[in-house]
Design an enzyme around this catalytic site. Structure first.
Site, short mmCIF file in Angstrom:
data_model
loop_
_atom_site.label_atom_id
_atom_site.label_comp_id
_atom_site.label_asym_id
_atom_site.label_seq_id
_atom_site.Cartn_x
_atom_site.Cartn_y
_atom_site.Cartn_z
CG HIS A 8 7.54 -29.26 10.74
ND1 HIS A 8 7.26 -28.32 11.72
CD2 HIS A 8 8.90 -29.55 10.65
CE1 HIS A 8 8.57 -28.43 12.31
NE2 HIS A 8 9.46 -29.18 11.76
CG HIS A 44 9.22 -25.21 11.73
ND1 HIS A 44 9.38 -25.04 13.15
CD2 HIS A 44 10.35 -25.53 11.18
CE1 HIS A 44 10.70 -25.53 13.41
NE2 HIS A 44 11.27 -25.97 12.23
CG ASP A 75 -0.36 0.14 2.44
OD1 ASP A 75 0.98 0.43 2.79
OD2 ASP A 75 -0.96 0.34 3.56
CB THR A 120 2.44 -2.58 10.85
OG1 THR A 120 1.09 -3.05 10.49
CG2 THR A 120 2.07 -0.97 11.79
CB CYS A 153 1.12 -2.34 4.90
SG CYS A 153 0.85 -3.43 6.27
C1 RB5 Z 1 -1.65 2.87 6.59
O1 RB5 Z 1 -1.50 4.00 7.37
C2 RB5 Z 1 -1.41 1.63 7.55
O2 RB5 Z 1 -2.37 1.57 8.48
C3 RB5 Z 1 -1.22 0.45 6.85
O3 RB5 Z 1 -0.11 0.49 6.12
C4 RB5 Z 1 -0.81 -0.78 7.66
O4 RB5 Z 1 0.07 -0.57 8.48
C5 RB5 Z 1 -1.93 -1.36 8.24
O5 RB5 Z 1 -1.96 -2.58 8.97
#
Ligand code: RB5
Length: 149
Positions: A134, A98, A8, A67, A65
């Site tokens: 596994h 695994h 994203d 996080t 993204c």
């Molecule tokens: C975008 O601001 C952020 O929320 C997205 O990239 C992601 O980290 C969501 O989990």
């Protein structure tokens, strides 16, 4: 082997460098976007990437993204996708060995490009062990998806 990559806006800053690295390793990369830093919705790109794996066009995938968490939650909604959100190399390797993970997720706001490259290397260079407990446990993940556990 073809690898699908998606991100994203919060992962766009490192996507191209990650993509180039994967190509240098000799893989073909299918890029499902996004292709700018304009705000967008991560589930759209997670879904596009998962469909490339589930159709058989790509074997493994990378989703980035902010996080890595939103991408992994969205990806794991797909039957047959085993997505792991990792920020350490040990987990990125073990989730292939695994869990037979087929999607690696990480966050640009969590890891820098150096760690991102190390995570990708650990994930792509590892192989599923495909033996013993596994196999039983990965089959149980499918059982959960099918309401059979
Ligand atoms: C975008 O601001 C952020 O929320 C997205 O990239 C992601 O980290 C969501 O989990």
């Amino acid at each position: 082997m073809k690898i699908v990559i998606g991100c994203d806006h919060a992962g766009f800053g490192i996507k191209n460098a990650v993509k180039e690295h994967i190509e240098k390793k000799g893989y073909e990369v299918v890029d499902v976007g996004t292709n700018s830093a304009d705000s967008c919705h991560y589930p759209i790109y997670a879904d596009a990437a998962c469909k490339k794996i589930l159709s058989g066009e790509c074997e493994l995938g990378i989703l980035i993204c902010g996080t890595g968490v939103g991408m992994s939650i969205a990806a794991n909604k797909h039957k047959g996708i085993r997505a792991a959100c990792c920020s350490d190399v040990f987990s990125a390797r073990l989730t292939r060995e695994h869990n037979d993970a087929n999607m690696l997720c990480f966050g640009e706001r969590v890891v820098g490009i150096g760690t991102a490259i190390d995570l990708v290397d650990a994930f792509l260079d590892a192989e599923y062990m495909n033996s013993g407990n596994h196999v039983i446990r990965v089959a149980m993940l499918a059982d959960i998806e099918n309401g059979n556990l």
